[in-house]
Write a protein that holds these residues in place. Structure first.
Motif, PDB file in Angstrom:
ATOM      1  N   THR A  97       0.443  -1.798   0.110  1.00 55.06           N
ATOM      2  CA  THR A  97       0.060   0.593   0.130  1.00 55.06           C
ATOM      3  C   THR A  97       0.926   1.217  -0.020  1.00 55.06           C
ATOM      4  OG1 THR A  97      -2.154  -1.400   1.267  1.00 55.06           O
ATOM      5  CG2 THR A  97      -1.679   1.414   1.130  1.00 55.06           C
ATOM      6  N   ARG A  98       1.814   1.405   1.157  1.00 51.90           N
ATOM      7  CA  ARG A  98       2.669   2.599   0.703  1.00 51.90           C
ATOM      8  C   ARG A  98       3.463   2.694  -0.538  1.00 51.90           C
ATOM      9  NH1 ARG A  98       3.584   0.967   6.560  1.00 51.90           N
ATOM     10  NH2 ARG A  98       5.386  -0.563   6.202  1.00 51.90           N
ATOM     11  N   TRP A  99       3.960   1.136  -1.206  1.00 47.42           N
ATOM     12  CA  TRP A  99       4.822   1.364  -2.651  1.00 47.42           C
ATOM     13  C   TRP A  99       4.135   2.545  -3.795  1.00 47.42           C
ATOM     14  CZ3 TRP A  99       7.464  -2.884  -5.709  1.00 47.42           C
ATOM     15  CH2 TRP A  99       7.634  -3.207  -4.685  1.00 47.42           C
ATOM     16  N   GLN A 100       2.032   2.230  -3.479  1.00 48.72           N
ATOM     17  CA  GLN A 100       1.734   2.959  -4.078  1.00 48.72           C
ATOM     18  C   GLN A 100       1.379   4.893  -3.884  1.00 48.72           C
ATOM     19  OE1 GLN A 100      -0.268   1.484  -6.668  1.00 48.72           O
ATOM     20  NE2 GLN A 100       0.046   0.024  -5.671  1.00 48.72           N
ATOM     21  N   GLN A 101       2.005   5.223  -2.524  1.00 44.05           N
ATOM     22  CA  GLN A 101       1.520   6.397  -2.428  1.00 44.05           C
ATOM     23  C   GLN A 101       3.827   7.016  -2.762  1.00 44.05           C
ATOM     24  OE1 GLN A 101       1.975   5.953   2.162  1.00 44.05           O
ATOM     25  NE2 GLN A 101      -0.327   5.434   2.180  1.00 44.05           N
ATOM     26  N   TYR A 102       4.806   6.187  -2.940  1.00 45.74           N
ATOM     27  CA  TYR A 102       5.563   6.846  -2.949  1.00 45.74           C
ATOM     28  C   TYR A 102       5.665   6.462  -4.306  1.00 45.74           C
ATOM     29  CZ  TYR A 102       7.518   3.914   0.757  1.00 45.74           C
ATOM     30  OH  TYR A 102       6.836   3.677   2.179  1.00 45.74           O
ATOM     31  N   MET A 103       4.417   5.860  -5.264  1.00 46.69           N
ATOM     32  CA  MET A 103       4.594   6.225  -7.191  1.00 46.69           C
ATOM     33  C   MET A 103       4.381   7.981  -7.292  1.00 46.69           C
ATOM     34  SD  MET A 103       3.061   2.525  -8.017  1.00 46.69           S
ATOM     35  CE  MET A 103       2.897   3.298  -9.688  1.00 46.69           C
ATOM     36  N   ILE A 104       3.409   7.700  -6.214  1.00 49.95           N
ATOM     37  CA  ILE A 104       2.171   9.591  -6.049  1.00 49.95           C
ATOM     38  C   ILE A 104       3.171  10.004  -5.851  1.00 49.95           C
ATOM     39  CG2 ILE A 104       0.976  10.542  -5.345  1.00 49.95           C
ATOM     40  CD1 ILE A 104      -0.837   8.232  -4.465  1.00 49.95           C
ATOM     41  N   ALA A 105       4.702  10.370  -4.903  1.00 50.36           N
ATOM     42  CA  ALA A 105       5.462  11.387  -5.103  1.00 50.36           C
ATOM     43  C   ALA A 105       6.210  11.424  -5.825  1.00 50.36           C
ATOM     44  CB  ALA A 105       5.549  10.367  -3.696  1.00 50.36           C
ATOM     45  N   LEU A 106       6.644  10.261  -6.477  1.00 50.45           N
ATOM     46  CA  LEU A 106       7.466  10.652  -7.698  1.00 50.45           C
ATOM     47  C   LEU A 106       6.563  11.082  -8.978  1.00 50.45           C
ATOM     48  CD1 LEU A 106      10.541  10.049  -8.523  1.00 50.45           C
ATOM     49  CD2 LEU A 106      10.172   7.696  -9.679  1.00 50.45           C
ATOM     50  N   ASP A 107       5.263  10.673  -9.079  1.00 54.08           N
ATOM     51  CA  ASP A 107       5.046  11.308 -10.420  1.00 54.08           C
ATOM     52  C   ASP A 107       4.724  12.514 -10.201  1.00 54.08           C
ATOM     53  OD1 ASP A 107       4.963   8.974 -11.845  1.00 54.08           O
ATOM     54  OD2 ASP A 107       2.907   8.213 -10.610  1.00 54.08           O
ATOM     55  N   THR A 108       4.116  13.290  -8.515  1.00 56.86           N
ATOM     56  CA  THR A 108       4.533  14.458  -8.438  1.00 56.86           C
ATOM     57  C   THR A 108       5.447  15.319  -8.639  1.00 56.86           C
ATOM     58  OG1 THR A 108       2.121  13.797  -6.679  1.00 56.86           O
ATOM     59  CG2 THR A 108       3.417  16.136  -6.632  1.00 56.86           C
ATOM     60  N   PHE A 109       6.229  14.878  -7.962  1.00 59.55           N
ATOM     61  CA  PHE A 109       7.550  15.682  -8.259  1.00 59.55           C
ATOM     62  C   PHE A 109       8.164  15.160 -10.066  1.00 59.55           C
ATOM     63  CE2 PHE A 109      12.347  15.203  -9.178  1.00 59.55           C
ATOM     64  CZ  PHE A 109      13.294  16.162  -8.133  1.00 59.55           C
ATOM     65  N   LEU A 110       7.564  14.613 -10.426  1.00 65.10           N
ATOM     66  CA  LEU A 110       8.263  14.301 -12.265  1.00 65.10           C
ATOM     67  C   LEU A 110       7.459  15.433 -13.063  1.00 65.10           C
ATOM     68  CD1 LEU A 110      10.068  11.199 -12.485  1.00 65.10           C
ATOM     69  CD2 LEU A 110      11.363  12.909 -12.643  1.00 65.10           C
ATOM     70  N   GLU A 111       6.322  16.245 -12.832  1.00 65.30           N
ATOM     71  CA  GLU A 111       5.198  16.513 -12.853  1.00 65.30           C
ATOM     72  C   GLU A 111       6.200  17.825 -13.411  1.00 65.30           C
ATOM     73  OE1 GLU A 111       1.884  17.552 -10.953  1.00 65.30           O
ATOM     74  OE2 GLU A 111       0.799  14.861 -12.193  1.00 65.30           O
ATOM     75  N   GLN A 112       7.127  18.395 -12.713  1.00 61.45           N
ATOM     76  CA  GLN A 112       7.885  19.549 -12.737  1.00 61.45           C
ATOM     77  C   GLN A 112       9.275  19.296 -13.261  1.00 61.45           C
ATOM     78  OE1 GLN A 112       7.905  21.660  -8.138  1.00 61.45           O
ATOM     79  NE2 GLN A 112       7.146  19.152  -7.685  1.00 61.45           N
ATOM     80  N   TYR A 113      10.131  18.538 -13.611  1.00 59.99           N
ATOM     81  CA  TYR A 113      11.501  18.343 -14.288  1.00 59.99           C
ATOM     82  C   TYR A 113      10.745  17.181 -15.173  1.00 59.99           C
ATOM     83  CZ  TYR A 113      12.327  20.503  -9.760  1.00 59.99           C
ATOM     84  OH  TYR A 113      12.046  21.276  -8.065  1.00 59.99           O
ATOM     85  N   ASP A 114      12.035  16.694 -15.979  1.00 60.93           N
ATOM     86  CA  ASP A 114      11.842  16.077 -16.847  1.00 60.93           C
ATOM     87  C   ASP A 114      12.672  15.221 -16.331  1.00 60.93           C
ATOM     88  OD1 ASP A 114      11.313  17.583 -19.402  1.00 60.93           O
ATOM     89  OD2 ASP A 114      13.181  18.698 -19.510  1.00 60.93           O
ATOM     90  N   PHE A 115      13.581  14.790 -15.678  1.00 60.86           N
ATOM     91  CA  PHE A 115      14.367  14.024 -15.023  1.00 60.86           C
ATOM     92  C   PHE A 115      14.532  14.375 -13.381  1.00 60.86           C
ATOM     93  CE2 PHE A 115      15.589  13.645 -19.632  1.00 60.86           C
ATOM     94  CZ  PHE A 115      15.094  12.498 -20.000  1.00 60.86           C
ATOM     95  N   TRP A 116      15.030  12.873 -12.712  1.00 66.29           N
ATOM     96  CA  TRP A 116      15.834  13.164 -11.389  1.00 66.29           C
ATOM     97  C   TRP A 116      17.219  12.535 -11.804  1.00 66.29           C
ATOM     98  CZ3 TRP A 116      14.738   9.678  -6.468  1.00 66.29           C
ATOM     99  CH2 TRP A 116      15.543  10.150  -5.545  1.00 66.29           C
ATOM    100  N   LEU A 117      17.995  12.969 -11.360  1.00 68.10           N
ATOM    101  CA  LEU A 117      19.452  13.220 -11.331  1.00 68.10           C
ATOM    102  C   LEU A 117      20.004  12.853 -10.068  1.00 68.10           C
ATOM    103  CD1 LEU A 117      22.364  12.392 -12.495  1.00 68.10           C
ATOM    104  CD2 LEU A 117      22.328  15.380 -12.285  1.00 68.10           C
ATOM    105  N   THR A 118      20.913  10.754 -10.145  1.00 68.79           N
ATOM    106  CA  THR A 118      21.205  11.073  -8.515  1.00 68.79           C
ATOM    107  C   THR A 118      22.543  10.214  -9.014  1.00 68.79           C
ATOM    108  OG1 THR A 118      20.562   8.191  -8.367  1.00 68.79           O
ATOM    109  CG2 THR A 118      18.718  10.388  -8.060  1.00 68.79           C
ATOM    110  N   PRO A 119      23.376  10.197  -8.404  1.00 66.71           N
ATOM    111  CA  PRO A 119      24.112   8.721  -8.531  1.00 66.71           C
ATOM    112  C   PRO A 119      23.617   7.304  -8.573  1.00 66.71           C
ATOM    113  CG  PRO A 119      24.770  10.525  -6.602  1.00 66.71           C
ATOM    114  CD  PRO A 119      23.241  10.500  -6.347  1.00 66.71           C
ATOM    115  N   THR A 120      24.634   6.536  -9.576  1.00 62.78           N
ATOM    116  CA  THR A 120      23.977   5.649  -9.656  1.00 62.78           C
ATOM    117  C   THR A 120      25.158   4.591  -8.382  1.00 62.78           C
ATOM    118  OG1 THR A 120      24.532   5.305 -12.076  1.00 62.78           O
ATOM    119  CG2 THR A 120      23.953   3.048 -10.401  1.00 62.78           C
ATOM    120  N   LEU A 121      26.230   4.656  -7.835  1.00 57.72           N
ATOM    121  CA  LEU A 121      26.507   4.315  -6.161  1.00 57.72           C
ATOM    122  C   LEU A 121      26.689   5.468  -5.713  1.00 57.72           C
ATOM    123  CD1 LEU A 121      28.560   1.785  -7.276  1.00 57.72           C
ATOM    124  CD2 LEU A 121      26.769   0.742  -7.096  1.00 57.72           C
TER     125      LEU A 121
END
Length: 213
Positions: free
Chosen positions: A80-104
Motif C-alpha cells: 500500500t505504501r508503494w502506491q504512495q511512493y509512486m504518487i510522490a515521484l509522479d508529482t515530483f516529475l510533473e515539474q522536471y524532465d528527469f531526476w538525477l542521482t548517483p548510481t552508486l
C-alpha cells in the motif's frame, strides 16, 4: 557535480530538488516485499527441481526465512505504501524532465567485500537449523545485512519500487578506473526521452574507449 556541469554546458537547466518521501521507509518496504518474493521463489524452485536447502546459498535461505516470518498484513501494508511512493515521484516529475542521482553512493565494492561475516553465517545456520525464523526476525540481523548492501546503492530502488524507467550513464570514473555512474530517473513512458539524453551525453563525453587496464 561533473554531470551537472556537463548538462548545463549542453543547455539543460539543472536545479537541486528531490521527491518528498521517506527514503529509509521505502527501502525497508522494498526489502520486506523482496524477502516475501524470495520465499515464494525458493519454494517454487524446490517444487520444480526436487532440491532441498542444500541447493541454495545461506544468505538466500536466510532471506527466504525472513519472508516467511513476515505476517501477511505487514506485506500488504508495504504494498500500500508503494502506491504512495509512486504518487510522490509522479508529482515530483510533473515539474522536471528527469531526476538525477548517483548510481552508486561509493566506489564499487571489491570481490568478497560484501560477503556475510563468518560470525553472522554461524548464527544464521543455527537459527535456520532450529526453525527460528521469527527469532531471526527479532534479531535485526537481516535488516543489518540488507542495509550494508544499501549503503552502496541507496538510489536505484526508487525506480524499482515505482516502476518508472531509469538509466545509469557512465560519466564518472574513480581513481581506480572503475565507473561510478550517473542515474537519470524518468516518468512513466519516458524511455524515448532517456535514450535521447543518453545519445547526447555519449556524443559529448564518449565512453567507448573506457576499458579495464
Amino acid at each position: 557535480e561533473k554531470t551537472v556541469a556537463l548538462l548545463r554546458d549542453l543547455g539543460h537547466e539543472v536545479v537541486e530538488a528531490e521527491p518528498q518521501m521517506d527514503a529509509k521507509q521505502m527501502c525497508m518496504d522494498w526489502l520486506s516485499v523482496w524477502f516475501g518474493q524470495c520465499a515464494a521463489e525458493v519454494d517454487e524452485v524446490k517444487a520444480l527441481t526436487g532440491c532441498g536447502d542444500d541447493g541454495f546459498e545461506l544468505d538466500t535461505l536466510a532471506i527466504a526465512a525472513f519472508g516467511r516470518a513476515t505476517p501477511a498484513h505487514e506485506y500488504v501494508k508495504c504494498q500500500t505504501r508503494w502506491q504512495q511512493y509512486m504518487i510522490a515521484l509522479d508529482t515530483f516529475l510533473e515539474q522536471y524532465d528527469f531526476w538525477l542521482t548517483p548510481t552508486l553512493a561509493m566506489p564499487p565494492a571489491r570481490i568478497g567485500e560484501m560477503a556475510t561475516p563468518g560470525w553472522q553465517q554461524s548464527a544464521l545456520k543455527m537459527l535456520l537449523k532450529v526453525g527460528g525464523e521469527k527469532l531471526l526476525m527479532k534479531t535485526g540481523m537481516i535488516e543489518q545485512m540488507a542495509l550494508e548492501n544499501f549503503k552502496y546503492m541507496p538510489y536505484t530502488q526508487f525506480a524499482n519500487v515505482t516502476g518508472v524507467p531509469a538509466m545509469s550513464v557512465p560519466l564518472h570514473w574513480c581513481e581506480s578506473g572503475l565507473p561510478l555512474g550517473s542515474q537519470f530517473v524518468g516518468g512513466h513512458g519516458d524511455e524515448g526521452k532517456l535514450l535521447a539524453l543518453a545519445a547526447q551525453l555519449e556524443e559529448a563525453a564518449p565512453w567507448f574507449d573506457k576499458v579495464p587496464m
